[in-house]
Design an enzyme around this catalytic site. Sequence first.
Site, PDB file in Angstrom:
ATOM      1  N   TYR A 246       0.448  -1.332  -0.080  1.00 46.07           N
ATOM      2  CA  TYR A 246       0.226  -0.483  -0.581  1.00 46.07           C
ATOM      3  C   TYR A 246       1.093   1.411   0.640  1.00 46.07           C
ATOM      4  O   TYR A 246       0.245   2.146  -0.766  1.00 46.07           O
ATOM      5  CB  TYR A 246      -1.304  -0.036   1.033  1.00 46.07           C
ATOM      6  CG  TYR A 246      -2.176  -0.901   1.158  1.00 46.07           C
ATOM      7  CD1 TYR A 246      -3.091  -1.128  -0.051  1.00 46.07           C
ATOM      8  CD2 TYR A 246      -1.632  -2.350   1.967  1.00 46.07           C
ATOM      9  CE1 TYR A 246      -4.559  -1.897   0.581  1.00 46.07           C
ATOM     10  CE2 TYR A 246      -2.675  -2.860   1.708  1.00 46.07           C
ATOM     11  CZ  TYR A 246      -3.765  -3.406   1.036  1.00 46.07           C
ATOM     12  OH  TYR A 246      -4.708  -4.094   1.141  1.00 46.07           O
TER      13      TYR A 246
ATOM     14  N   ASN B 170     -12.691  -1.719  -5.095  1.00 46.11           N
ATOM     15  CA  ASN B 170     -11.895  -2.129  -6.474  1.00 46.11           C
ATOM     16  C   ASN B 170     -13.025  -2.613  -6.829  1.00 46.11           C
ATOM     17  O   ASN B 170     -13.780  -3.591  -6.731  1.00 46.11           O
ATOM     18  CB  ASN B 170     -10.954  -2.692  -6.965  1.00 46.11           C
ATOM     19  CG  ASN B 170     -10.862  -4.035  -7.594  1.00 46.11           C
ATOM     20  OD1 ASN B 170     -11.544  -3.211  -8.747  1.00 46.11           O
ATOM     21  ND2 ASN B 170     -10.052  -4.655  -7.817  1.00 46.11           N
TER      22      ASN B 170
ATOM     23  N   GLU C 235      -0.692 -18.146  -7.713  1.00 44.27           N
ATOM     24  CA  GLU C 235       0.269 -17.087  -8.313  1.00 44.27           C
ATOM     25  C   GLU C 235       1.371 -17.150  -8.371  1.00 44.27           C
ATOM     26  O   GLU C 235       2.128 -16.891  -9.037  1.00 44.27           O
ATOM     27  CB  GLU C 235      -0.824 -15.953  -7.990  1.00 44.27           C
ATOM     28  CG  GLU C 235      -1.964 -14.955  -9.189  1.00 44.27           C
ATOM     29  CD  GLU C 235      -1.793 -13.405  -8.838  1.00 44.27           C
ATOM     30  OE1 GLU C 235      -0.942 -13.111  -9.030  1.00 44.27           O
ATOM     31  OE2 GLU C 235      -2.993 -13.109  -8.852  1.00 44.27           O
TER      32      GLU C 235
ATOM     33  N   CYS D  93      -6.433  -6.221  -7.100  1.00 45.41           N
ATOM     34  CA  CYS D  93      -6.417  -5.783  -5.871  1.00 45.41           C
ATOM     35  C   CYS D  93      -5.927  -6.611  -4.723  1.00 45.41           C
ATOM     36  O   CYS D  93      -5.345  -6.435  -3.346  1.00 45.41           O
ATOM     37  CB  CYS D  93      -8.006  -4.957  -5.415  1.00 45.41           C
ATOM     38  SG  CYS D  93      -8.982  -6.253  -5.627  1.00 45.41           S
ATOM     39  N   HIS D  94      -5.854  -8.096  -5.388  1.00 49.34           N
ATOM     40  CA  HIS D  94      -5.016  -9.062  -4.173  1.00 49.34           C
ATOM     41  C   HIS D  94      -3.991  -9.120  -4.026  1.00 49.34           C
ATOM     42  O   HIS D  94      -3.187 -10.072  -2.936  1.00 49.34           O
ATOM     43  CB  HIS D  94      -6.238 -10.317  -4.721  1.00 49.34           C
ATOM     44  CG  HIS D  94      -5.800 -11.032  -6.013  1.00 49.34           C
ATOM     45  ND1 HIS D  94      -5.995 -10.517  -7.375  1.00 49.34           N
ATOM     46  CD2 HIS D  94      -4.320 -11.694  -6.131  1.00 49.34           C
ATOM     47  CE1 HIS D  94      -5.656 -11.157  -8.242  1.00 49.34           C
ATOM     48  NE2 HIS D  94      -4.911 -11.431  -7.433  1.00 49.34           N
TER      49      HIS D  94
END
Length: 179
Positions: free
Chosen positions: A98, A126, A161, A134-135
Amino acid sequence: MQYIYKYSSPLGGMTLASDGDAITGAWFDGQKYYGTTLAGEPRGADLPVFGEAAAWLDRYFRGDRPGAVPAVRLEGSAFRMAVWDILRQIPYGQVVTYGQIASEIARRLGVARMSAQAVGGAVGHNPVSIFVPCHRVVGSDGSLTGYAGGMDRKVRLLEIEGHGVAQKSNSFKLFHPRF
């Protein structure tokens, strides 16, 4: 006119929204801020963009690199749009903090500092989960922090991922953006 499409993911049902040309919403059913871009009575439809989005999600959930994101149309304040633009630049399999996003927003606005908390609010709102990733945003120490779809889902998305989330949080591949 707004349209919706139900998608069954391995992490639970999802609702996709479209204006007929682009994806305007993608939420896990029941998630925080569910349906924020929907107004009136959206109709169920089998649009080409929903087929593209479902195929993309199928590849993503299989653990394949899904390729180019289907057409997405976002609407929001200038601040949120700037944050969402940065989210779209985070590569598959990497994360940013962030604070990194806040620093970039401050640079773009020509101000000395931007609140990471304000960025967190924009990230959390989002409306197009997964497509706008956003994850892939974590705390400054690499810790997993909020996700409107739920922390269990955030963990699973990062694992898909290639992140070993069960390992130490600093094992993330931190993306060092050059915006």
